[in-house]
Scaffold this motif. Structure first.
Motif, PDB file in Angstrom:
ATOM      1  N   CYS A  99      40.163  45.381  32.671  1.00  0.00           N
ATOM      2  CA  CYS A  99      40.665  45.086  33.872  1.00  0.00           C
ATOM      3  C   CYS A  99      41.962  45.968  34.142  1.00  0.00           C
ATOM      4  N   ALA A 100      42.310  46.224  35.388  1.00  0.00           N
ATOM      5  CA  ALA A 100      43.256  47.094  35.959  1.00  0.00           C
ATOM      6  C   ALA A 100      43.981  46.742  37.110  1.00  0.00           C
ATOM      7  N   ALA A 116      42.914  56.691  37.400  1.00  0.00           N
ATOM      8  CA  ALA A 116      44.254  57.109  37.327  1.00  0.00           C
ATOM      9  C   ALA A 116      45.341  56.455  38.113  1.00  0.00           C
ATOM     10  N   ASP A 117      45.007  55.774  39.133  1.00  0.00           N
ATOM     11  CA  ASP A 117      45.799  55.432  40.059  1.00  0.00           C
ATOM     12  C   ASP A 117      46.288  53.830  39.758  1.00  0.00           C
ATOM     13  N   PHE A 118      45.462  53.386  38.984  1.00  0.00           N
ATOM     14  CA  PHE A 118      45.844  51.959  38.509  1.00  0.00           C
ATOM     15  C   PHE A 118      46.825  52.092  37.415  1.00  0.00           C
ATOM     16  N   ASP A 119      48.228  51.249  37.500  1.00  0.00           N
ATOM     17  CA  ASP A 119      49.300  51.784  36.473  1.00  0.00           C
ATOM     18  C   ASP A 119      49.169  50.533  35.405  1.00  0.00           C
ATOM     19  N   SER A 120      48.433  49.451  35.362  1.00  0.00           N
ATOM     20  CA  SER A 120      48.541  48.479  34.268  1.00  0.00           C
ATOM     21  C   SER A 120      47.054  48.275  34.006  1.00  0.00           C
ATOM     22  N   TRP A 121      46.742  48.169  32.576  1.00  0.00           N
ATOM     23  CA  TRP A 121      45.572  47.827  31.953  1.00  0.00           C
ATOM     24  C   TRP A 121      45.604  46.732  31.047  1.00  0.00           C
ATOM     25  N   GLY A 122      44.176  45.999  30.881  1.00  0.00           N
ATOM     26  CA  GLY A 122      44.269  45.300  29.623  1.00  0.00           C
ATOM     27  C   GLY A 122      43.647  45.925  28.440  1.00  0.00           C
TER      28      GLY A 122
END
Length: 131
Positions: A99-100, A116-122
């Motif tokens: 999930c991002a 690369a443009d999602f700044d938070s990741w599970g």
């Protein structure tokens, strides 16, 4: 940034279903774009689906070509949770699902929903589909 935790992965037979959940922290969750990506062994991470809020509709959703018609993304902003309903699962759906999130949905959408443009990741949740 928000903190994300996935759940709901597991082992399922081909043709079966699973529902993944992504629980997020943060009071502005409803304004974030949330995406699901997956990575199979030896392969690059692949876009699966995304959900973004919209002032013109109930929301905007996107799907990767390989999951269109089988997977559905939905979100419950009151619970700060996004779901990925996966039906008609195939062995090739086997992967770690991530999930991002990102606080700038328009930017992410205009750039083509790149990971690369999602700044938070599970941390991810494993899905195994047996044949």
């Amino acid at each position: 940034q928000v903190q994300l935790v996935e759940s709901g992965g597991g082992l399922v037979q081909a043709g079966g279903s699973l529902r993944l959940s992504c629980a997020a922290s943060g009071r502005t969750f409803s304004t974030y774009i949330i995406g699901w990506f997956r990575q199979a062994p030896g392969k690059e991470r692949e876009f699966v689906a995304a959900s973004a809020a919209s002032i013109w509709s109930d929301g905007i959703t996107y799907y990767g070509d390989s999951v269109k018609g089988r997977f559905t993304i939905s979100r419950d902003n009151a619970r700060n949770t996004v779901y990925l309903q996966m039906n008609s699962l195939k062995p090739e759906d086997t992967a770690v699902y991530y999930c991002a999130a990102d606080r700038e949905p328009l930017t992410v959408m205009l750039k083509g929903l790149r990971e690369a443009d999602f700044d938070s990741w599970g941390p991810g949740t494993q899905v195994i589909v047996s044949s």
